[in-house]
Design a protein around this motif. Structure first.
Motif, PDB file in Angstrom:
ATOM      1  N   UNK A  39       0.796  -1.235   0.000  1.00 51.10           N
ATOM      2  CA  UNK A  39       0.000   0.000   0.000  1.00 51.10           C
ATOM      3  C   UNK A  39       0.824   1.279   0.000  1.00 51.10           C
ATOM      4  N   UNK A  40       1.906   1.389   0.785  1.00 47.24           N
ATOM      5  CA  UNK A  40       2.625   2.668   0.834  1.00 47.24           C
ATOM      6  C   UNK A  40       3.692   2.848  -0.244  1.00 47.24           C
ATOM      7  N   UNK A  41       3.894   1.880  -1.123  1.00 44.51           N
ATOM      8  CA  UNK A  41       5.027   1.954  -2.050  1.00 44.51           C
ATOM      9  C   UNK A  41       4.964   3.171  -2.951  1.00 44.51           C
ATOM     10  N   UNK A  42       3.786   3.491  -3.478  1.00 44.20           N
ATOM     11  CA  UNK A  42       3.669   4.662  -4.347  1.00 44.20           C
ATOM     12  C   UNK A  42       3.957   5.946  -3.574  1.00 44.20           C
ATOM     13  N   UNK A  43       3.602   5.955  -2.287  1.00 41.78           N
ATOM     14  CA  UNK A  43       3.907   7.119  -1.439  1.00 41.78           C
ATOM     15  C   UNK A  43       5.415   7.272  -1.302  1.00 41.78           C
ATOM     16  N   UNK A  44       6.119   6.177  -1.035  1.00 45.63           N
ATOM     17  CA  UNK A  44       7.571   6.254  -0.897  1.00 45.63           C
ATOM     18  C   UNK A  44       8.223   6.687  -2.210  1.00 45.63           C
ATOM     19  N   UNK A  45       7.689   6.226  -3.333  1.00 45.41           N
ATOM     20  CA  UNK A  45       8.216   6.667  -4.628  1.00 45.41           C
ATOM     21  C   UNK A  45       8.064   8.176  -4.793  1.00 45.41           C
ATOM     22  N   UNK A  46       6.908   8.689  -4.441  1.00 46.21           N
ATOM     23  CA  UNK A  46       6.646  10.118  -4.584  1.00 46.21           C
ATOM     24  C   UNK A  46       7.525  10.935  -3.637  1.00 46.21           C
ATOM     25  N   UNK A  47       7.704  10.471  -2.408  1.00 43.55           N
ATOM     26  CA  UNK A  47       8.570  11.192  -1.475  1.00 43.55           C
ATOM     27  C   UNK A  47      10.015  11.172  -1.923  1.00 43.55           C
ATOM     28  N   UNK A  48      10.474  10.060  -2.495  1.00 45.81           N
ATOM     29  CA  UNK A  48      11.837   9.991  -3.006  1.00 45.81           C
ATOM     30  C   UNK A  48      12.037  10.981  -4.144  1.00 45.81           C
ATOM     31  N   UNK A  49      11.047  11.096  -5.023  1.00 49.55           N
ATOM     32  CA  UNK A  49      11.146  12.066  -6.117  1.00 49.55           C
ATOM     33  C   UNK A  49      11.224  13.488  -5.576  1.00 49.55           C
ATOM     34  N   UNK A  50      10.410  13.795  -4.597  1.00 49.82           N
ATOM     35  CA  UNK A  50      10.409  15.149  -4.056  1.00 49.82           C
ATOM     36  C   UNK A  50      11.689  15.456  -3.300  1.00 49.82           C
ATOM     37  N   UNK A  51      12.222  14.469  -2.605  1.00 48.99           N
ATOM     38  CA  UNK A  51      13.488  14.679  -1.903  1.00 48.99           C
ATOM     39  C   UNK A  51      14.613  14.934  -2.908  1.00 48.99           C
ATOM     40  N   UNK A  52      14.662  14.143  -3.976  1.00 47.28           N
ATOM     41  CA  UNK A  52      15.688  14.322  -5.002  1.00 47.28           C
ATOM     42  C   UNK A  52      15.578  15.693  -5.665  1.00 47.28           C
ATOM     43  N   UNK A  53      14.356  16.215  -5.766  1.00 45.91           N
ATOM     44  CA  UNK A  53      14.134  17.513  -6.391  1.00 45.91           C
ATOM     45  C   UNK A  53      14.336  18.675  -5.414  1.00 45.91           C
ATOM     46  N   UNK A  54      14.617  18.377  -4.150  1.00 39.75           N
ATOM     47  CA  UNK A  54      14.835  19.416  -3.155  1.00 39.75           C
ATOM     48  C   UNK A  54      13.572  20.020  -2.586  1.00 39.75           C
ATOM     49  N   UNK A  55      12.418  19.372  -2.812  1.00 42.18           N
ATOM     50  CA  UNK A  55      11.157  19.910  -2.317  1.00 42.18           C
ATOM     51  C   UNK A  55      10.928  19.585  -0.849  1.00 42.18           C
ATOM     52  N   UNK A  56      11.509  18.488  -0.392  1.00 36.71           N
ATOM     53  CA  UNK A  56      11.287  18.063   0.983  1.00 36.71           C
ATOM     54  C   UNK A  56      12.572  17.445   1.520  1.00 36.71           C
ATOM     55  N   UNK A  57      12.821  17.642   2.814  1.00 37.25           N
ATOM     56  CA  UNK A  57      14.002  17.058   3.456  1.00 37.25           C
ATOM     57  C   UNK A  57      13.583  16.315   4.716  1.00 37.25           C
ATOM     58  N   UNK A  58      14.198  15.159   4.890  1.00 43.49           N
ATOM     59  CA  UNK A  58      13.983  14.344   6.083  1.00 43.49           C
ATOM     60  C   UNK A  58      15.205  14.373   7.000  1.00 43.49           C
ATOM     61  N   UNK A  59      16.102  15.336   6.791  1.00 45.85           N
ATOM     62  CA  UNK A  59      17.388  15.339   7.484  1.00 45.85           C
ATOM     63  C   UNK A  59      17.249  15.463   8.993  1.00 45.85           C
ATOM     64  N   UNK A  60      16.179  16.086   9.457  1.00 48.50           N
ATOM     65  CA  UNK A  60      15.979  16.248  10.903  1.00 48.50           C
ATOM     66  C   UNK A  60      14.835  15.387  11.429  1.00 48.50           C
ATOM     67  N   UNK A  61      14.233  14.616  10.559  1.00 46.10           N
ATOM     68  CA  UNK A  61      13.078  13.811  10.957  1.00 46.10           C
ATOM     69  C   UNK A  61      13.519  12.529  11.660  1.00 46.10           C
ATOM     70  N   UNK A  62      12.563  11.918  12.346  1.00 45.25           N
ATOM     71  CA  UNK A  62      12.745  10.584  12.908  1.00 45.25           C
ATOM     72  C   UNK A  62      11.593   9.713  12.428  1.00 45.25           C
ATOM     73  N   UNK A  63      11.793   8.402  12.459  1.00 48.38           N
ATOM     74  CA  UNK A  63      10.751   7.506  11.985  1.00 48.38           C
ATOM     75  C   UNK A  63      10.722   6.225  12.801  1.00 48.38           C
ATOM     76  N   UNK A  64       9.526   5.703  12.996  1.00 49.57           N
ATOM     77  CA  UNK A  64       9.316   4.439  13.690  1.00 49.57           C
ATOM     78  C   UNK A  64       8.505   3.510  12.805  1.00 49.57           C
ATOM     79  N   UNK A  65       8.909   2.255  12.759  1.00 50.02           N
ATOM     80  CA  UNK A  65       8.202   1.248  11.989  1.00 50.02           C
ATOM     81  C   UNK A  65       7.044   0.678  12.796  1.00 50.02           C
ATOM     82  N   UNK A  66       6.046   0.169  12.079  1.00 51.18           N
ATOM     83  CA  UNK A  66       4.883  -0.409  12.738  1.00 51.18           C
ATOM     84  C   UNK A  66       5.161  -1.773  13.350  1.00 51.18           C
ATOM     85  N   UNK A  67       5.971  -2.582  12.663  1.00 51.06           N
ATOM     86  CA  UNK A  67       6.069  -3.982  13.059  1.00 51.06           C
ATOM     87  C   UNK A  67       7.325  -4.617  12.481  1.00 51.06           C
TER      88      UNK A  67
END
Length: 261
Positions: A39-67
């Motif tokens: 389900x989330x794969x297309x979302x990750x693809x879109x976020x990767x494109x935006x990160x590569x284009x400089x639209x969004x940065x995760x440099x200060x973010x944190x993330x937790x997995x569900x399981x």
């Protein structure tokens, strides 16, 4: 609960990425909740494109997995930490040590679950939790019958879930682990924004129960009806069992553009 029906997984991904982009613009150190599965794969693809284009940065973010599966070798390609690295973390600028998951290979699994709960709390909780839904209505690995008050714990996977996940193991259900560590339903409900993505007709009955059914442990995802900020994004096939589908379409079309998800 807001229900958003879109024509494709790609259109859904744009809306979810918009929400994450706005969150990170307002709060660069936001805490994200990451889901696996298709389900989330297309979302990750879109976020990767935006990160590569400089639209969004995760440099200060944190993330937790569900399981996480229990007992898979650390280098197994379907270990969820490796899936998240492959599909998301390695494609954006999030620091490797900023992504955390439950330890499915811990010697003391109950202690590992308690430590994971504490880590989420110490991070200030999850700002936006991405979710999928199983055909039996599970979210994360909270199978039917899961306590609505549950926290991160060891679960035994049902035959249906193992059969559904066999496609990731070459179609061999015997290779799918029988146990996992998963955030509980109460853990998930503690996130400030829940964003669930579902596509395909196979998810239609689970989606119908999630959105229009009675809140029940029989369909664990229905607990989301009690969340103050839950968004469910569907393609036409996943929405095909909804009795109020046209209402949901009209409501979303009439939203003010500034409001977002």
């Amino acid at each position: 609960m807001e229900v958003v029906i879109q024509p494709s997984a790609e259109a859904i991904a744009v809306l979810v990425a918009d929400a994450i982009e706005r969150l990170l613009a307002a709060k660069p150190d936001a805490v994200l909740g990451l889901a696996t599965g298709s389900s989330p794969l297309a979302v990750y693809d879109e976020l990767a494109r935006r990160c590569a284009a400089g639209r969004v940065s995760f440099a200060r973010a944190r993330a937790f997995m569900l399981d996480e599966y229990v007992g898979l070798p650390a280098d197994h390609p379907e270990r969820y930490r490796n899936v998240i690295d492959r599909e998301f973390a390695s494609r954006v600028d999030i620091p490797p040590d900023a992504v955390q998951g439950p330890d499915g290979n811990a010697e003391d699994l109950p202690a590992a679950c308690a430590a994971y709960e504490a880590a989420i709390a110490d991070a200030g909780g999850v700002d936006l939790q991405l979710l999928g839904i199983g055909t039996d209505g599970h979210i994360a690995f909270n199978e039917p019958g899961s306590s609505l008050a549950s926290r991160t714990r060891l679960k035994t996977l049902t035959a249906q879930t193992r059969a559904d996940n066999a496609r990731f193991f070459g179609g061999d259900v015997g290779l799918v682990p029988r146990h996992c560590l998963t955030q509980g339903l109460a853990t998930i409900m503690s996130a400030r924004h829940l964003v669930l993505v579902a596509t395909g007709r196979a998810k239609a009955e689970a989606v119908h129960q999630l959105v229009e059914g009675t809140v029940s442990a029989r369909w664990p995802a229905t607990i989301m009806q009690h969340h103050p900020h839950a968004t469910v994004l569907l393609d036409d096939a996943a929405a095909s069992g909804l009795q109020l589908a046209e209402y949901y379409r009209d409501a979303f079309a009439g939203k003010p553009a500034w409001q977002g998800l």
